[in-house]
Design a protein around this motif. Structure first.
Motif, PDB file in Angstrom:
ATOM      1  N   ALA A 224       0.805  -1.225   0.000  1.00  0.00           N
ATOM      2  CA  ALA A 224       0.000   0.000   0.000  1.00  0.00           C
ATOM      3  C   ALA A 224       0.838   1.275   0.000  1.00  0.00           C
ATOM      4  N   VAL A 225       2.148   1.153   0.228  1.00  0.00           N
ATOM      5  CA  VAL A 225       3.012   2.340   0.245  1.00  0.00           C
ATOM      6  C   VAL A 225       3.132   2.881  -1.176  1.00  0.00           C
ATOM      7  N   PRO A 226       2.778   4.146  -1.387  1.00  0.00           N
ATOM      8  CA  PRO A 226       2.904   4.730  -2.731  1.00  0.00           C
ATOM      9  C   PRO A 226       4.361   4.743  -3.204  1.00  0.00           C
ATOM     10  N   ASP A 227       4.548   4.582  -4.489  1.00  0.00           N
ATOM     11  CA  ASP A 227       5.900   4.627  -5.065  1.00  0.00           C
ATOM     12  C   ASP A 227       6.571   5.949  -4.718  1.00  0.00           C
ATOM     13  N   GLY A 228       7.808   5.876  -4.278  1.00  0.00           N
ATOM     14  CA  GLY A 228       8.587   7.076  -3.987  1.00  0.00           C
ATOM     15  C   GLY A 228       8.249   7.767  -2.684  1.00  0.00           C
ATOM     16  N   ALA A 229       7.400   7.163  -1.860  1.00  0.00           N
ATOM     17  CA  ALA A 229       6.997   7.802  -0.605  1.00  0.00           C
ATOM     18  C   ALA A 229       8.038   7.601   0.485  1.00  0.00           C
ATOM     19  N   VAL A 230       8.195   8.608   1.316  1.00  0.00           N
ATOM     20  CA  VAL A 230       8.956   8.475   2.549  1.00  0.00           C
ATOM     21  C   VAL A 230       8.067   7.689   3.507  1.00  0.00           C
ATOM     22  N   VAL A 231       8.647   6.724   4.214  1.00  0.00           N
ATOM     23  CA  VAL A 231       7.858   5.880   5.110  1.00  0.00           C
ATOM     24  C   VAL A 231       8.188   6.203   6.557  1.00  0.00           C
ATOM     25  N   VAL A 232       7.141   6.471   7.335  1.00  0.00           N
ATOM     26  CA  VAL A 232       7.245   6.674   8.777  1.00  0.00           C
ATOM     27  C   VAL A 232       6.432   5.566   9.426  1.00  0.00           C
ATOM     28  N   ALA A 233       7.096   4.735  10.218  1.00  0.00           N
ATOM     29  CA  ALA A 233       6.416   3.630  10.902  1.00  0.00           C
ATOM     30  C   ALA A 233       6.308   3.953  12.383  1.00  0.00           C
ATOM     31  N   LEU A 234       5.110   3.787  12.922  1.00  0.00           N
ATOM     32  CA  LEU A 234       4.923   3.997  14.355  1.00  0.00           C
ATOM     33  C   LEU A 234       5.260   2.702  15.079  1.00  0.00           C
ATOM     34  N   ASP A 235       6.142   2.812  16.050  1.00  0.00           N
ATOM     35  CA  ASP A 235       6.609   1.637  16.775  1.00  0.00           C
ATOM     36  C   ASP A 235       7.062   2.083  18.165  1.00  0.00           C
ATOM     37  N   GLU A 236       6.747   1.285  19.153  1.00  0.00           N
ATOM     38  CA  GLU A 236       7.094   1.652  20.525  1.00  0.00           C
ATOM     39  C   GLU A 236       8.604   1.796  20.741  1.00  0.00           C
ATOM     40  N   ARG A 237       9.409   1.186  19.873  1.00  0.00           N
ATOM     41  CA  ARG A 237      10.864   1.286  19.988  1.00  0.00           C
ATOM     42  C   ARG A 237      11.435   2.405  19.126  1.00  0.00           C
ATOM     43  N   GLY A 238      10.563   3.216  18.547  1.00  0.00           N
ATOM     44  CA  GLY A 238      11.004   4.283  17.659  1.00  0.00           C
ATOM     45  C   GLY A 238      11.553   5.489  18.391  1.00  0.00           C
ATOM     46  N   LYS A 239      11.906   6.498  17.606  1.00  0.00           N
ATOM     47  CA  LYS A 239      12.445   7.744  18.154  1.00  0.00           C
ATOM     48  C   LYS A 239      11.343   8.561  18.811  1.00  0.00           C
ATOM     49  N   HIS A 240      11.743   9.306  19.813  1.00  0.00           N
ATOM     50  CA  HIS A 240      10.850  10.236  20.491  1.00  0.00           C
ATOM     51  C   HIS A 240      11.207  11.629  19.995  1.00  0.00           C
ATOM     52  N   LEU A 241      10.332  12.218  19.192  1.00  0.00           N
ATOM     53  CA  LEU A 241      10.590  13.536  18.630  1.00  0.00           C
ATOM     54  C   LEU A 241       9.558  14.537  19.135  1.00  0.00           C
ATOM     55  N   SER A 242       9.980  15.772  19.244  1.00  0.00           N
ATOM     56  CA  SER A 242       9.023  16.838  19.513  1.00  0.00           C
ATOM     57  C   SER A 242       8.295  17.148  18.211  1.00  0.00           C
ATOM     58  N   SER A 243       7.218  17.891  18.307  1.00  0.00           N
ATOM     59  CA  SER A 243       6.492  18.297  17.097  1.00  0.00           C
ATOM     60  C   SER A 243       7.374  19.160  16.202  1.00  0.00           C
ATOM     61  N   ARG A 244       8.177  20.027  16.798  1.00  0.00           N
ATOM     62  CA  ARG A 244       9.093  20.866  16.008  1.00  0.00           C
ATOM     63  C   ARG A 244      10.131  20.005  15.287  1.00  0.00           C
ATOM     64  N   ASP A 245      10.654  18.993  15.973  1.00  0.00           N
ATOM     65  CA  ASP A 245      11.642  18.116  15.328  1.00  0.00           C
ATOM     66  C   ASP A 245      11.005  17.317  14.197  1.00  0.00           C
ATOM     67  N   LEU A 246       9.770  16.899  14.384  1.00  0.00           N
ATOM     68  CA  LEU A 246       9.065  16.194  13.312  1.00  0.00           C
ATOM     69  C   LEU A 246       8.840  17.128  12.118  1.00  0.00           C
ATOM     70  N   ALA A 247       8.508  18.378  12.402  1.00  0.00           N
ATOM     71  CA  ALA A 247       8.335  19.362  11.323  1.00  0.00           C
ATOM     72  C   ALA A 247       9.647  19.566  10.568  1.00  0.00           C
ATOM     73  N   LYS A 248      10.784  19.555  11.272  1.00  0.00           N
ATOM     74  CA  LYS A 248      12.089  19.674  10.605  1.00  0.00           C
ATOM     75  C   LYS A 248      12.328  18.485   9.683  1.00  0.00           C
ATOM     76  N   LYS A 249      11.920  17.293  10.115  1.00  0.00           N
ATOM     77  CA  LYS A 249      12.048  16.104   9.260  1.00  0.00           C
ATOM     78  C   LYS A 249      11.243  16.313   7.971  1.00  0.00           C
ATOM     79  N   PHE A 250      10.003  16.793   8.110  1.00  0.00           N
ATOM     80  CA  PHE A 250       9.151  17.051   6.948  1.00  0.00           C
ATOM     81  C   PHE A 250       9.807  18.070   6.022  1.00  0.00           C
ATOM     82  N   ASP A 251      10.349  19.137   6.600  1.00  0.00           N
ATOM     83  CA  ASP A 251      11.036  20.150   5.799  1.00  0.00           C
ATOM     84  C   ASP A 251      12.207  19.538   5.037  1.00  0.00           C
TER      85      ASP A 251
END
Length: 153
Positions: A59-86
């Motif tokens: 189901a992942v669109p071709d060429g998409a950046v993938v973000v997976a939610l997982d309990e062992r994942g990184k803990h980011l602030s909303s601002r840090d997540l926005a920087k990733k998007f940028d």
């Protein structure tokens, strides 16, 4: 930005669905929801995760950046997540897939495919509520990147 929220399970009508719809309408970016529903029961949790992973990755669109939610994942602030998007946007990506696994978590193949594995803290959240939380965070990320006053530090 075109965002696909890929989630295991079917959302029923109720307050969580109302919240998702609210943020979908507010968000200037396109947000589609792709639900994965596997009706045939699996013998083991690993088998169930492998079946889900097959459908999730398809189901992942071709060429998409993938973000997976997982309990062992990184803990980011909303601002840090926005920087990733940028950063992704600056690299020319205009498509994002956010993945919410099933009750047994994500198969390793999904975590390996992800550019970012993200945790929503150390608490356990109901999967349907996570959809609403992610929809809100996507709106918040947009507001930060757009300079909209919704987000406050």
């Amino acid at each position: 930005m075109f965002i696909t929220l890929i989630a295991v399970g079917r959302m029923q009508r109720g307050p969580e669905q109302d919240l998702v719809s609210t943020y979908q309408k507010r968000l200037p970016w396109r947000l589609d929801i792709h639900e994965i529903d596997i009706k045939k029961p699996a013998q083991t949790a690993d088998e169930r995760k492998a079946r889900e992973a097959e459908r999730i990755l398809a189901a992942v669109p071709d060429g998409a950046v993938v973000v997976a939610l997982d309990e062992r994942g990184k803990h980011l602030s909303s601002r840090d997540l926005a920087k990733k998007f940028d950063g992704w946007s600056g690299q020319g990506f205009n498509s994002l897939a956010v993945i919410i696994g099933g009750a047994d978590g994500l198969d390793e193949s999904v975590r390996q495919r992800a550019e970012l594995t993200l945790a929503l803290g150390t608490l356990t959240w109901p999967h349907m509520l996570v959809r609403a939380m992610i929809a809100e965070q996507l709106y918040r990320v947009w507001s930060i990147t757009a300079g909209h006053p919704y987000h406050r530090d």
